[in-house]
Design a protein around this motif. Structure first.
Motif, PDB file in Angstrom:
ATOM      1  N   GLY A  86       1.389  -1.679  -0.218  1.00 45.05           N
ATOM      2  CA  GLY A  86       0.180   0.100   0.265  1.00 45.05           C
ATOM      3  C   GLY A  86       0.793   0.405  -0.513  1.00 45.05           C
ATOM      4  N   LEU A  87       0.717   2.196   1.286  1.00 46.88           N
ATOM      5  CA  LEU A  87       1.338   3.577   0.749  1.00 46.88           C
ATOM      6  C   LEU A  87       1.315   3.888  -0.809  1.00 46.88           C
ATOM      7  CD1 LEU A  87       3.287   2.998   3.756  1.00 46.88           C
ATOM      8  CD2 LEU A  87       1.029   4.098   4.184  1.00 46.88           C
ATOM      9  N   CYS A  88       0.444   3.964  -1.312  1.00 47.35           N
ATOM     10  CA  CYS A  88       0.577   4.503  -3.248  1.00 47.35           C
ATOM     11  C   CYS A  88      -0.685   5.271  -3.427  1.00 47.35           C
ATOM     12  CB  CYS A  88       0.904   3.851  -3.984  1.00 47.35           C
ATOM     13  SG  CYS A  88      -0.333   1.649  -3.870  1.00 47.35           S
ATOM     14  N   GLY A  89      -1.361   6.168  -3.191  1.00 46.11           N
ATOM     15  CA  GLY A  89      -2.305   6.902  -2.887  1.00 46.11           C
ATOM     16  C   GLY A  89      -3.159   6.339  -3.201  1.00 46.11           C
ATOM     17  N   ALA A  90      -4.453   6.409  -4.527  1.00 44.56           N
ATOM     18  CA  ALA A  90      -5.102   5.861  -4.763  1.00 44.56           C
ATOM     19  C   ALA A  90      -5.321   5.127  -5.920  1.00 44.56           C
ATOM     20  CB  ALA A  90      -6.063   7.195  -5.758  1.00 44.56           C
ATOM     21  N   PHE A  91      -3.560   4.617  -6.390  1.00 42.09           N
ATOM     22  CA  PHE A  91      -3.429   3.467  -7.199  1.00 42.09           C
ATOM     23  C   PHE A  91      -4.294   2.293  -7.324  1.00 42.09           C
ATOM     24  CE2 PHE A  91      -0.290  -0.085  -8.067  1.00 42.09           C
ATOM     25  CZ  PHE A  91      -0.225   0.429  -9.647  1.00 42.09           C
ATOM     26  N   ASN A  92      -4.436   1.754  -5.879  1.00 40.48           N
ATOM     27  CA  ASN A  92      -5.399   0.454  -6.222  1.00 40.48           C
ATOM     28  C   ASN A  92      -6.639   1.283  -6.064  1.00 40.48           C
ATOM     29  OD1 ASN A  92      -3.231  -1.807  -6.188  1.00 40.48           O
ATOM     30  ND2 ASN A  92      -2.283  -0.836  -4.456  1.00 40.48           N
ATOM     31  N   ARG A  97     -11.985  -0.042  -8.606  1.00 40.15           N
ATOM     32  CA  ARG A  97     -13.574   0.249  -9.119  1.00 40.15           C
ATOM     33  C   ARG A  97     -13.314  -0.023 -10.522  1.00 40.15           C
ATOM     34  NH1 ARG A  97     -11.823   5.261  -8.188  1.00 40.15           N
ATOM     35  NH2 ARG A  97     -12.717   5.059  -6.100  1.00 40.15           N
ATOM     36  N   LYS A  98     -12.412  -0.113 -11.346  1.00 39.40           N
ATOM     37  CA  LYS A  98     -12.331  -0.221 -12.767  1.00 39.40           C
ATOM     38  C   LYS A  98     -12.868  -1.398 -12.976  1.00 39.40           C
ATOM     39  CE  LYS A  98     -12.305   1.355 -17.065  1.00 39.40           C
ATOM     40  NZ  LYS A  98     -13.431   2.408 -17.550  1.00 39.40           N
ATOM     41  N   LEU A 103     -16.279  -6.191 -14.544  1.00 37.28           N
ATOM     42  CA  LEU A 103     -17.301  -7.497 -13.787  1.00 37.28           C
ATOM     43  C   LEU A 103     -19.288  -7.081 -13.964  1.00 37.28           C
ATOM     44  CD1 LEU A 103     -14.600  -8.152 -11.323  1.00 37.28           C
ATOM     45  CD2 LEU A 103     -15.226  -9.202 -13.534  1.00 37.28           C
ATOM     46  N   ARG A 104     -19.632  -6.006 -13.198  1.00 39.13           N
ATOM     47  CA  ARG A 104     -21.134  -5.640 -13.445  1.00 39.13           C
ATOM     48  C   ARG A 104     -21.376  -5.415 -14.580  1.00 39.13           C
ATOM     49  NH1 ARG A 104     -20.478  -1.868  -7.807  1.00 39.13           N
ATOM     50  NH2 ARG A 104     -20.683  -3.402  -6.432  1.00 39.13           N
ATOM     51  N   GLU A 105     -20.551  -4.921 -15.543  1.00 41.01           N
ATOM     52  CA  GLU A 105     -20.782  -4.312 -16.577  1.00 41.01           C
ATOM     53  C   GLU A 105     -21.579  -5.764 -17.685  1.00 41.01           C
ATOM     54  OE1 GLU A 105     -19.089  -2.316 -20.948  1.00 41.01           O
ATOM     55  OE2 GLU A 105     -19.287  -1.454 -19.038  1.00 41.01           O
ATOM     56  N   GLN A 181      -0.932   8.483 -13.629  1.00 41.67           N
ATOM     57  CA  GLN A 181      -1.492   7.470 -14.001  1.00 41.67           C
ATOM     58  C   GLN A 181      -2.450   7.153 -15.170  1.00 41.67           C
ATOM     59  OE1 GLN A 181      -0.869   7.106 -10.566  1.00 41.67           O
ATOM     60  NE2 GLN A 181       1.313   7.417 -11.233  1.00 41.67           N
ATOM     61  N   ARG A 182      -2.707   5.971 -15.930  1.00 40.27           N
ATOM     62  CA  ARG A 182      -3.988   6.291 -16.506  1.00 40.27           C
ATOM     63  C   ARG A 182      -4.414   4.217 -16.425  1.00 40.27           C
ATOM     64  NH1 ARG A 182      -5.663   4.822 -21.601  1.00 40.27           N
ATOM     65  NH2 ARG A 182      -3.553   4.631 -22.824  1.00 40.27           N
ATOM     66  N   VAL A 183      -5.610   4.483 -15.737  1.00 41.72           N
ATOM     67  CA  VAL A 183      -6.114   2.643 -16.002  1.00 41.72           C
ATOM     68  C   VAL A 183      -6.856   2.384 -17.384  1.00 41.72           C
ATOM     69  CG1 VAL A 183      -8.299   1.218 -14.916  1.00 41.72           C
ATOM     70  CG2 VAL A 183      -7.083   3.047 -13.789  1.00 41.72           C
ATOM     71  N   VAL A 184      -6.202   0.948 -18.117  1.00 43.63           N
ATOM     72  CA  VAL A 184      -5.915   0.888 -19.053  1.00 43.63           C
ATOM     73  C   VAL A 184      -6.738  -0.990 -18.961  1.00 43.63           C
ATOM     74  CG1 VAL A 184      -5.011   0.453 -21.139  1.00 43.63           C
ATOM     75  CG2 VAL A 184      -4.396   1.505 -19.640  1.00 43.63           C
ATOM     76  N   VAL A 185      -8.125  -1.000 -20.235  1.00 46.92           N
ATOM     77  CA  VAL A 185      -9.139  -1.898 -19.696  1.00 46.92           C
ATOM     78  C   VAL A 185      -8.126  -3.209 -21.564  1.00 46.92           C
ATOM     79  CG1 VAL A 185     -10.521  -3.894 -19.475  1.00 46.92           C
ATOM     80  CG2 VAL A 185     -10.596  -2.052 -17.719  1.00 46.92           C
ATOM     81  N   GLU A 186      -6.990  -3.936 -21.240  1.00 49.86           N
ATOM     82  CA  GLU A 186      -7.016  -4.092 -22.898  1.00 49.86           C
ATOM     83  C   GLU A 186      -7.420  -5.570 -22.875  1.00 49.86           C
ATOM     84  OE1 GLU A 186      -2.833  -3.813 -23.878  1.00 49.86           O
ATOM     85  OE2 GLU A 186      -2.787  -1.408 -24.079  1.00 49.86           O
ATOM     86  N   LYS A 187      -8.096  -6.124 -24.002  1.00 48.75           N
ATOM     87  CA  LYS A 187      -8.575  -6.983 -24.451  1.00 48.75           C
ATOM     88  C   LYS A 187      -7.095  -8.128 -25.268  1.00 48.75           C
ATOM     89  CE  LYS A 187     -11.889 -10.295 -27.363  1.00 48.75           C
ATOM     90  NZ  LYS A 187     -12.756 -10.234 -28.279  1.00 48.75           N
TER      91      LYS A 187
END
Length: 287
Positions: A86-92, A97-98, A103-105, A181-187
């Motif tokens: 931990g101790l890395c801000g909102a990284f995780n 959240r994404k 998963l819900r979608e 940082q940018r959250v990425v979702v890749e297939k």
């Protein structure tokens, strides 16, 4: 009124915490430079390999290799890349959240979803959730190497070809800068064809060795490379997030020390004034 001894202890404790956060910031900054150099060197190779394999897959028989086939099922797996510490801000938080949104979608679209997790933070999070966990990897980022990508990529390829899931998506933090940082979702699977790139390249391919032999080697290698690319992006992004978080914590500790020191001095002055007044009052009473 709090005691002066208690205030001194609080100030000393905050100073010790400030030393720790400052040291963690310096360590993260030193590691970030190496991680940033690695990811900048690896990006062109990973991206070009994705383009070449995408173009190649658009020109060959997609049934020639299981990693190119599009299964008719709706079983989807999400590979979630988090940190071990931990101790890395909102990284995780941003990653998880994404992942939950994805998963819900998919569940709302009547898909069967499973989760594989890299990192202790993701593992601990999904252990408290109802989604099925297929695989977990921890301790990857202590000494990240290509062997980790071989292990993870090999498992992914084996499970996909055996029909455990029909699609694989990966979610991770892409490194942009030390503070972004940018959250990425890749297939990742099945490998998509890039028809536009194929049109740009034009012409055809002459395969040597044969098409099936070439795909048999290149396609699993492609998954390993893209997995390693995601791991390195996440590692660099984590270090950047930790450096920024520890920098903020160090500055906040400094501000808190100033406020506590000012309050301590006011309290001490008030106590001294009270003692003087008692002495003066006692002296007047003796006259």
């Amino acid at each position: 009124m709090p005691s002066l001894q208690g205030l001194r202890r609080k100030i000393g404790s905050i100073k010790n915490t400030q030393k720790i956060t400052k040291a963690m910031k310096m360590v993260a900054a030193a590691k970030l430079k190496r991680a940033q150099d690695r990811i900048l060197a690896a990006r062109p190779y990973a991206k070009k390999m994705a383009v070449v394999l995408g173009s190649l897959s658009s020109r060959v028989n997609r049934q020639a290799h299981p990693l190119l086939r599009k299964p008719s099922g709706n079983r989807i797996e999400l590979l979630v890349v988090t940190s071990d510490r931990g101790l890395c801000g909102a990284f995780n938080t941003n990653i998880l959240r994404k992942a939950v949104e994805f998963l819900r979608e998919k569940q709302e679209a009547s898909c069967t979803v499973t989760v594989s997790v890299i990192g202790r933070k993701g593992r601990d999070f999904f252990r408290r959730r109802a989604w099925t966990r297929r695989q977990e990897w921890t301790g990857v980022f202590d000494r990240l190497s290509y062997e980790h990508a071989l292990d993870i990529g090999g498992d992914i390829v084996q499970q996909f070809t055996s029909g455990t899931f029909d699609e694989l998506h990966v979610v991770y933090n892409e490194f942009k800068s030390a503070i972004q940082q940018r959250v990425v979702v890749e297939k990742l699977l099945p490998i998509e064809s890039l028809d536009q790139e194929a049109e740009k390249l034009g012409g055809g391919y002459l395969f040597e060795p044969a098409e099936e032999e070439l795909l048999k080697v290149l396609l699993p290698k492609h998954i390993e490379v893209q997995t390693f690319h995601a791991l390195m992006e996440s590692s660099a992004a984590e270090l950047g997030a930790r450096m920024a978080a520890m920098d903020g914590a160090t500055r906040n500790a400094g501000e808190m020390i100033k406020k506590m020191t000012l309050y301590y001095n006011k309290t001490r002055q008030s106590a001294i004034t009270k003692e003087l007044m008692d002495i003066v009052g006692g002296a007047e009473a003796l006259r």
